[in-house]
Design a protein around this motif. Structure first.
Motif, PDB file in Angstrom:
ATOM      1  N   ARG A  55       0.832  -1.206   0.000  1.00  0.00           N
ATOM      2  CA  ARG A  55       0.000   0.000   0.000  1.00  0.00           C
ATOM      3  C   ARG A  55       0.871   1.262   0.000  1.00  0.00           C
ATOM      4  N   LYS A  59       1.060   4.268  -2.777  1.00  0.00           N
ATOM      5  CA  LYS A  59       0.696   5.618  -2.353  1.00  0.00           C
ATOM      6  C   LYS A  59       1.841   6.607  -2.479  1.00  0.00           C
ATOM      7  N   ALA A 280      -3.612   3.349   5.399  1.00  0.00           N
ATOM      8  CA  ALA A 280      -3.610   2.024   4.766  1.00  0.00           C
ATOM      9  C   ALA A 280      -4.376   1.019   5.610  1.00  0.00           C
TER      10      ALA A 280
END
Length: 327
Positions: A55, A59, A280
Motif C-alpha cells: 500500500r 501511495k 492504509a
C-alpha cells in the motif's frame, strides 16, 4: 550592530533548516525503502509488513521492500534498524516481543527498544484466548475463569498449562493471571503455539492462552473459551468475556505487530509514514487482508510509546516474579 547581524544570521539559518526539512518531507521517498522483518516469510509480522508495504509503495511512489532477517526473536533485524542511517529509508516491522520482552529476557541484546527507535503505530493486535478442552474429564466442568482459578487453588502446583515456549507471550499471560489470582500451575513449554494447541486437544495440559487460530476450534466446540486477554472483547467471540471482566482489572495483553524507524529520522518523515500507515490500515480492502492476522489497531506515536512503556514494565515484573528464562 555586530550582535544584531549575528542574531539575524542565526534566524536565517534556522529558517533555512526548517525549509530544508519541509522540502525533504515533501520529496520523500526518492528511492526504495527497506522494511526489515526479524522473522521468516509467511509469519504474522512478514504478512503484515508486505500488506502495508504494498500500500505504501502505491501511495508514495517508491518500493517498500521487505527484507527478512530472521533469528534471535527478532533481535537481528531490530539491531540492523537501530544502527541504520536515520534518513527514513530503513524501517522495522516487528512484534511486541521484540520491543517489550527481549530487553528483559536476553542479556546479549544490542539495541535499546526505547532510545533507539521512533514508534510509528501498531497495525494489528491479536488477543490470546484462554481455552480448556471440554472433552477432557478434568476440565469438563471448567466453564469460567473463576472455575479454573478454583480448580488450581484446590490442587496447587498440580495442574499443567501449555504455551509456545519459555518467554512466549502465552507463557507470560498465564503467569500474569496466576500472579493476579494467587494460583500456581505447572508450565509445559511446547515448540510454538500450534504445538501447544495440539497439546491441549490431546489432553496433555489443562489450559492454554491460545492465539486466534483457536477461534474456529472454539466455534466448532473442540475448545471452550473462558476469556480473552485484551481490554476489549474479540469481535469473533462476542460472548466471551475479557480476563478483566472475569475479575482481574487491568489485564490487557495482546500480540501486536507495528512499525518503527530509527530514533533520529526527521519528524516530517515520521509524520508522513504514520499518516500513510494509518490510512492504509483503515482502508476496507487492506483491513480485510489484515483480518487474518488480528484486529486492526492503530495508535498515535505518543499512544504507542505509552503502550510500550506499560507493557515493558508489566512483563518485566512477571518475568522476574516467575523467574522465567529465555530458551
Amino acid at each position: 550592530m555586530q550582535r544584531t547581524a549575528r542574531l539575524l544570521a542565526v534566524i536565517a539559518g534556522l529558517c533555512a533548516c526548517a525549509l530544508s526539512t519541509e522540502a525533504l518531507a515533501q520529496k520523500y521517498p526518492t528511492r526504495p525503502v527497506k522494511v526489515m522483518v526479524g522473522f521468516s516469510a509467511g509469519g504474522p509480522v512478514d504478512v503484515v509488513a508486505r500488506i502495508i508495504g504494498d500500500r505504501l509503495s502505491n501511495k508514495l511512489g517508491q518500493p517498500f521492500v521487505v527484507e527478512n532477517r530472521a533469528g534471535a526473536n527478532g533481535m537481528i533485524a531490530a539491531e540492523g534498524v537501530a544502527r541504520a542511517d536515520a534518513d527514513g529509508y530503513t524501517m522495522l516491522a516487528c512484534n511486541s516481543s521484540t520491543i517489550t520482552l527481549n530487553k528483559t529476557l536476553f542479556k546479549d541484546i544490542r539495541y535499546d527498544p526505547i532510545s533507539d527507535f521512533a514508534p510509528l503505530t501498531t497495525v494489528v493486535s491479536a488477543p490470546l484466548v484462554l481455552v480448556v478442552n471440554p472433552e477432557n474429564p478434568r476440565t469438563a466442568d471448567i466453564k469460567t475463569v473463576a472455575d479454573l482459578v478454583a480448580a488450581a487453588k484446590a490442587r496447587p502446583g498440580e495442574l499443567a498449562y501449555g504455551s509456545g515456549g519459555n518467554g512466549n507471550l502465552a507463557h507470560l499471560a498465564m503467569e500474569l493471571l496466576g500472579q493476579k489470582a494467587g494460583i500456581k500451575m505447572i508450565h509445559v513449554p511446547y515448540r510454538g503455539g500450534a504445538a501447544s494447541e495440539v497439546g491441549i486437544l490431546a489432553q496433555e495440559v489443562l489450559a492454554v492462552f491460545d492465539p486466534l487460530s483457536a477461534v474456529p476450534l472454539v466455534k466448532a466446540g473442540k475448545l471452550r473459551a473462558l476469556a480473552v486477554s485484551s481490554a476489549e472483547r474479540l469481535p469473533s467471540l462476542p460472548d466471551v468475556p475479557t480476563v478483566a471482566e472475569a475479575g482481574y482489572p487491568g489485564f490487557d495483553l495482546s500480540f501486536w505487530v507495528g512499525f518503527f524507524m530509527p530514533k533520529a529520522v526527521p519528524a516530517p518523515i515520521l509524520e508522513t509514514l504514520h499518516r500513510e500507515i494509518v490510512a492504509a490500515a483503515k482502508d476496507p480492502a487492506v483491513e480485510e487482508k489484515l483480518g487474518s492476522q488480528g484486529v486492526v489497531s492503530v495508535l498515535s506515536p505518543a499512544e504507542y510509546a505509552a503502550k510500550i512503556a506499560k507493557e515493558t514494565k508489566e512483563l518485566a515484573e512477571v518475568v522476574v516474579a516467575a523467574n522465567i528464562k529465555a530458551e
